[in-house]
Design a protein around this motif. Structure first.
Motif, mmCIF file in Angstrom:
data_model
loop_
_atom_site.group_PDB
_atom_site.id
_atom_site.type_symbol
_atom_site.label_atom_id
_atom_site.label_comp_id
_atom_site.label_asym_id
_atom_site.label_seq_id
_atom_site.Cartn_x
_atom_site.Cartn_y
_atom_site.Cartn_z
ATOM 1 N N LEU A 348 0.923 -0.773 0.043
ATOM 2 C CA LEU A 348 -0.426 0.380 -0.307
ATOM 3 C C LEU A 348 0.656 1.347 -0.234
ATOM 4 O O LEU A 348 1.629 1.624 0.659
ATOM 5 C CB LEU A 348 -0.984 -0.188 1.395
ATOM 6 N N SER A 349 0.621 2.228 -0.516
ATOM 7 C CA SER A 349 1.524 3.213 -1.168
ATOM 8 C C SER A 349 0.823 4.378 -1.678
ATOM 9 O O SER A 349 0.296 4.094 -2.306
ATOM 10 C CB SER A 349 2.888 2.670 -1.559
ATOM 11 N N LEU A 350 0.167 5.311 -0.121
ATOM 12 C CA LEU A 350 -0.309 6.093 -0.145
ATOM 13 C C LEU A 350 0.102 7.830 -0.380
ATOM 14 O O LEU A 350 0.930 8.090 0.513
ATOM 15 C CB LEU A 350 -1.627 6.608 0.397
ATOM 16 N N GLY A 351 0.287 8.548 -1.329
ATOM 17 C CA GLY A 351 0.625 9.776 -1.242
ATOM 18 C C GLY A 351 -0.824 10.658 -0.798
ATOM 19 O O GLY A 351 -1.648 10.155 -0.384
ATOM 20 N N ASP A 352 0.186 12.445 -0.401
ATOM 21 C CA ASP A 352 -0.533 13.379 -0.104
ATOM 22 C C ASP A 352 -1.779 13.290 -1.037
ATOM 23 O O ASP A 352 -1.954 13.627 -2.379
ATOM 24 C CB ASP A 352 0.091 14.656 -0.066
ATOM 25 N N GLY A 353 -2.984 13.984 0.142
ATOM 26 C CA GLY A 353 -4.183 13.700 -0.642
ATOM 27 C C GLY A 353 -5.023 12.498 -1.203
ATOM 28 O O GLY A 353 -6.468 12.293 -1.515
ATOM 29 N N ASP A 354 -4.299 11.352 -0.821
ATOM 30 C CA ASP A 354 -4.757 9.910 -1.198
ATOM 31 C C ASP A 354 -5.349 9.472 0.356
ATOM 32 O O ASP A 354 -4.723 9.456 1.085
ATOM 33 C CB ASP A 354 -4.084 9.038 -1.778
ATOM 34 N N TYR A 355 -6.334 8.609 0.500
ATOM 35 C CA TYR A 355 -6.777 7.569 0.943
ATOM 36 C C TYR A 355 -7.355 6.065 0.594
ATOM 37 O O TYR A 355 -7.499 6.525 -0.229
ATOM 38 C CB TYR A 355 -7.881 8.815 2.579
ATOM 39 N N TYR A 356 -7.624 5.267 1.633
ATOM 40 C CA TYR A 356 -7.514 3.954 1.628
ATOM 41 C C TYR A 356 -9.142 4.311 2.654
ATOM 42 O O TYR A 356 -9.450 4.225 3.785
ATOM 43 C CB TYR A 356 -7.134 3.221 2.186
ATOM 44 N N THR A 357 -10.466 3.728 2.016
ATOM 45 C CA THR A 357 -11.789 4.043 2.532
ATOM 46 C C THR A 357 -12.214 2.527 3.129
ATOM 47 O O THR A 357 -12.192 1.769 2.295
ATOM 48 C CB THR A 357 -12.710 4.638 1.292
ATOM 49 N N GLU A 358 -12.222 2.547 4.274
ATOM 50 C CA GLU A 358 -13.050 1.957 5.457
ATOM 51 C C GLU A 358 -13.474 1.469 4.946
ATOM 52 O O GLU A 358 -14.330 2.510 4.659
ATOM 53 C CB GLU A 358 -12.052 1.431 6.570
ATOM 54 N N ASN A 359 -14.557 0.011 4.846
ATOM 55 C CA ASN A 359 -16.081 -0.187 4.903
ATOM 56 C C ASN A 359 -16.491 0.013 3.932
ATOM 57 O O ASN A 359 -17.920 0.599 3.353
ATOM 58 C CB ASN A 359 -16.524 -0.354 6.072
ATOM 59 N N GLN A 360 -16.256 0.190 2.535
ATOM 60 C CA GLN A 360 -16.508 1.048 1.288
ATOM 61 C C GLN A 360 -17.586 0.061 0.677
ATOM 62 O O GLN A 360 -18.461 0.702 0.154
ATOM 63 C CB GLN A 360 -15.516 1.399 0.604
ATOM 64 N N ASP A 361 -17.081 -0.868 0.867
ATOM 65 C CA ASP A 361 -17.823 -1.849 0.212
ATOM 66 C C ASP A 361 -19.108 -3.012 0.446
ATOM 67 O O ASP A 361 -19.901 -3.638 0.906
ATOM 68 C CB ASP A 361 -17.504 -2.930 -0.970
ATOM 69 N N SER A 362 -18.312 -3.620 2.513
ATOM 70 C CA SER A 362 -19.394 -3.656 3.191
ATOM 71 C C SER A 362 -19.454 -3.762 5.017
ATOM 72 O O SER A 362 -17.822 -2.547 4.798
ATOM 73 C CB SER A 362 -18.984 -5.958 3.241
ATOM 74 N N SER A 363 -19.818 -4.381 5.924
ATOM 75 C CA SER A 363 -19.651 -3.422 7.539
ATOM 76 C C SER A 363 -17.813 -4.497 7.372
ATOM 77 O O SER A 363 -17.727 -3.492 8.651
ATOM 78 C CB SER A 363 -20.194 -4.312 7.958
ATOM 79 N N THR A 364 -18.163 -5.146 6.881
ATOM 80 C CA THR A 364 -16.660 -5.971 7.097
ATOM 81 C C THR A 364 -15.098 -5.491 7.128
ATOM 82 O O THR A 364 -15.636 -5.170 5.748
ATOM 83 C CB THR A 364 -16.594 -7.345 6.688
ATOM 84 N N PRO A 365 -14.470 -5.190 8.183
ATOM 85 C CA PRO A 365 -13.498 -4.364 8.014
ATOM 86 C C PRO A 365 -12.062 -5.269 6.712
ATOM 87 O O PRO A 365 -12.451 -5.996 6.529
ATOM 88 C CB PRO A 365 -12.358 -4.513 9.097
ATOM 89 N N THR A 366 -11.758 -3.837 5.514
ATOM 90 C CA THR A 366 -10.363 -4.607 5.241
ATOM 91 C C THR A 366 -9.228 -4.632 4.956
ATOM 92 O O THR A 366 -8.380 -4.969 4.593
ATOM 93 C CB THR A 366 -11.112 -4.533 3.244
ATOM 94 N N PHE A 367 -8.988 -2.946 5.924
ATOM 95 C CA PHE A 367 -7.497 -3.028 6.040
ATOM 96 C C PHE A 367 -7.080 -3.659 6.632
ATOM 97 O O PHE A 367 -6.900 -4.415 8.076
ATOM 98 C CB PHE A 367 -7.618 -1.420 6.410
ATOM 99 N N HIS A 368 -5.638 -4.158 6.086
ATOM 100 C CA HIS A 368 -4.442 -5.399 6.066
ATOM 101 C C HIS A 368 -3.100 -5.499 5.885
ATOM 102 O O HIS A 368 -2.258 -6.356 6.007
ATOM 103 C CB HIS A 368 -5.413 -6.433 5.478
ATOM 104 N N TYR A 369 -2.790 -3.791 6.068
ATOM 105 C CA TYR A 369 -1.677 -3.898 5.604
ATOM 106 C C TYR A 369 -0.639 -3.198 7.331
ATOM 107 O O TYR A 369 -0.940 -2.375 7.993
ATOM 108 C CB TYR A 369 -1.203 -2.534 4.981
ATOM 109 N N ILE A 370 0.403 -3.519 7.317
ATOM 110 C CA ILE A 370 1.253 -2.849 8.656
ATOM 111 C C ILE A 370 1.550 -1.372 7.561
ATOM 112 O O ILE A 370 3.228 -2.442 6.994
ATOM 113 C CB ILE A 370 2.090 -4.784 8.623
ATOM 114 N N VAL A 371 1.716 -0.856 8.536
ATOM 115 C CA VAL A 371 1.797 0.398 8.218
ATOM 116 C C VAL A 371 3.981 1.009 8.454
ATOM 117 O O VAL A 371 4.007 0.184 9.522
ATOM 118 C CB VAL A 371 1.236 1.596 7.794
ATOM 119 N N ASP A 372 4.102 1.739 8.627
ATOM 120 C CA ASP A 372 4.989 2.065 8.288
ATOM 121 C C ASP A 372 5.427 2.398 10.079
ATOM 122 O O ASP A 372 4.487 3.260 10.192
ATOM 123 C CB ASP A 372 6.427 3.228 7.851
#
Length: 378
Positions: A348-372
């Protein structure tokens, strides 16, 4: 520090929204139950006094009170229900007892619940944290959760402002998206007020293992963690923090009694929001949507009262400002710049102004990245 509850006005609003938002009529194959006649089944994975299970009980009690249902006589609670095939026996017991809706607090019950839904097409089965019911072709399977990552972000602000070592410790149950989403949001909340903070995570690989949770908490303290948190079903980590003179953010329930000196606040899903919603649909003869995910703004999740004697100065205002930004949409939790790697190597690599939308498609969480900034120790 008193336990935070959904205000009466908000609960009343939830009732009105429920009446308006429930789906189409279920048909006349079975008489529509009333508040006086409905029979409800609740399956719990642990003991009723465990914080996670108790939070579900209190949520269903609040919903019953709001709807005029007698909890003591119309709700059948089954605790310590195994998360394997044997839970089918308990589900059968509840259906034979006349339950007209089943709620489960453990995702390990979901497969057996779906099988019961096939056998009983007029029986709604509602799974907390489920991932299957909202994807199958059955009309009577339902999943629900909350956008609890928002509350975890706010709790992280309390931790980030309190730590002096800049080392947070977190005891998580499993390396699933549900757990990773929660502790990442918590870390990012801390990072938003303290850019020097880092966090170490340890997994128990069990929802309820108080002995192991205590051991892992002690290990995190030994590594310099002066603020702990956890996403397990017991309060063992909070008790370890109290015993060691460090601080802790709780989970599921107010932890003031078990950690009066250590507690900063606690993250809660307010299950009464969904229980009220689903039961209102049932009593109105309307369809319960197959997937439901309430937000912080909806009152579906939140924090218990801050421990004024423990939190750092300015914490309440910082949380209030962030909560307002969350509600208006100007604050995104998983926002760039952000870099992380999933267990399968996906980056996962997000720049300034970008974001990951959690629960976008379902109530089940999807974010699964270990971040720095987060280190997971085996």
């Amino acid at each position: 520090m008193k336990q935070s509850k959904i205000p009466a006005a908000l609960l009343a609003a939830t009732l009105l929204l429920s009446l308006a938002a429930c789906g189409q009529d279920q048909g006349d194959t079975e008489p529509t139950p009333t508040a006086d006649t409905v029979q409800i089944g609740l399956l719990l994975p642990g003991q009723e006094e465990d914080p996670y299970d108790q939070n579900h009980i209190q949520g269903l009690q609040a919903a019953c009170q709001a709807l005029g249902i007698d909890y003591d006589t119309q709700v059948l609670v089954r605790s310590n229900v195994p998360e394997d095939d044997t839970c089918a026996d308990t589900i059968q017991e509840l259906t034979e007892a006349g339950c007209q809706i089943l709620f489960s607090a453990a995702s390990g019950h979901e497969t057996a619940l779906i099988e019961a839904a096939v056998s009983h097409p007029d029986l709604p089965v509602c799974q907390a944290g489920g991932s299957q019911g909202n994807q199958d072709a059955l009309d009577n399977t339902h999943t629900h959760y909350a956008q609890v990552y928002q509350a975890w972000y706010l709790a992280g602000i309390a931790a980030g402002q309190k730590t002096e070592t800049n080392r947070l410790g977190y005891v998580a149950a499993f390396p699933s998206a549900q757990g990773i989403s929660a502790f990442t949001a918590y870390y990012l909340g801390a990072k938003s007020v303290n850019d020097q903070v880092t966090m170490v995570v340890r997994y128990t690989n069990a929802w309820s293992d108080a002995e192991q949770e205590t051991q892992l908490a002690q290990g995190l303290i030994d590594l310099g963690g002066d603020v702990l948190s956890y996403n397990t079903n017991t309060a063992a980590t909070a008790e370890a923090a109290q015993a060691n003179g460090v601080f802790v953010v709780g989970c599921h329930q107010d932890i003031a009694e078990v950690a009066p000196d250590a507690a900063l606040t606690a993250v809660q899903i307010h299950w009464e929001a969904y229980y009220t919603y689903a039961l209102t649909c049932l009593l109105e003869g309307e369809e319960i949507p197959q997937d439901w995910c309430g937000s912080y703004a909806d009152g579906a999740c939140g924090l218990t009262d801050l421990n004024a004697s423990a939190v750092a100065s300015g914490t309440a205002q910082a949380i209030q400002d962030a909560a307002a930004a969350l509600e208006e949409g100007s604050l995104q939790v998983f926002a760039g710049p952000l870099h992380g790697v999933a267990s399968d190597g996906e980056v996962l690599s997000l720049g300034d102004g970008d974001y990951y939308t959690e629960n976008q498609d379902s109530s089940t969480p999807t974010f699964h990245y270990i971040v720095d900034g987060i280190t997971v120790l085996s």
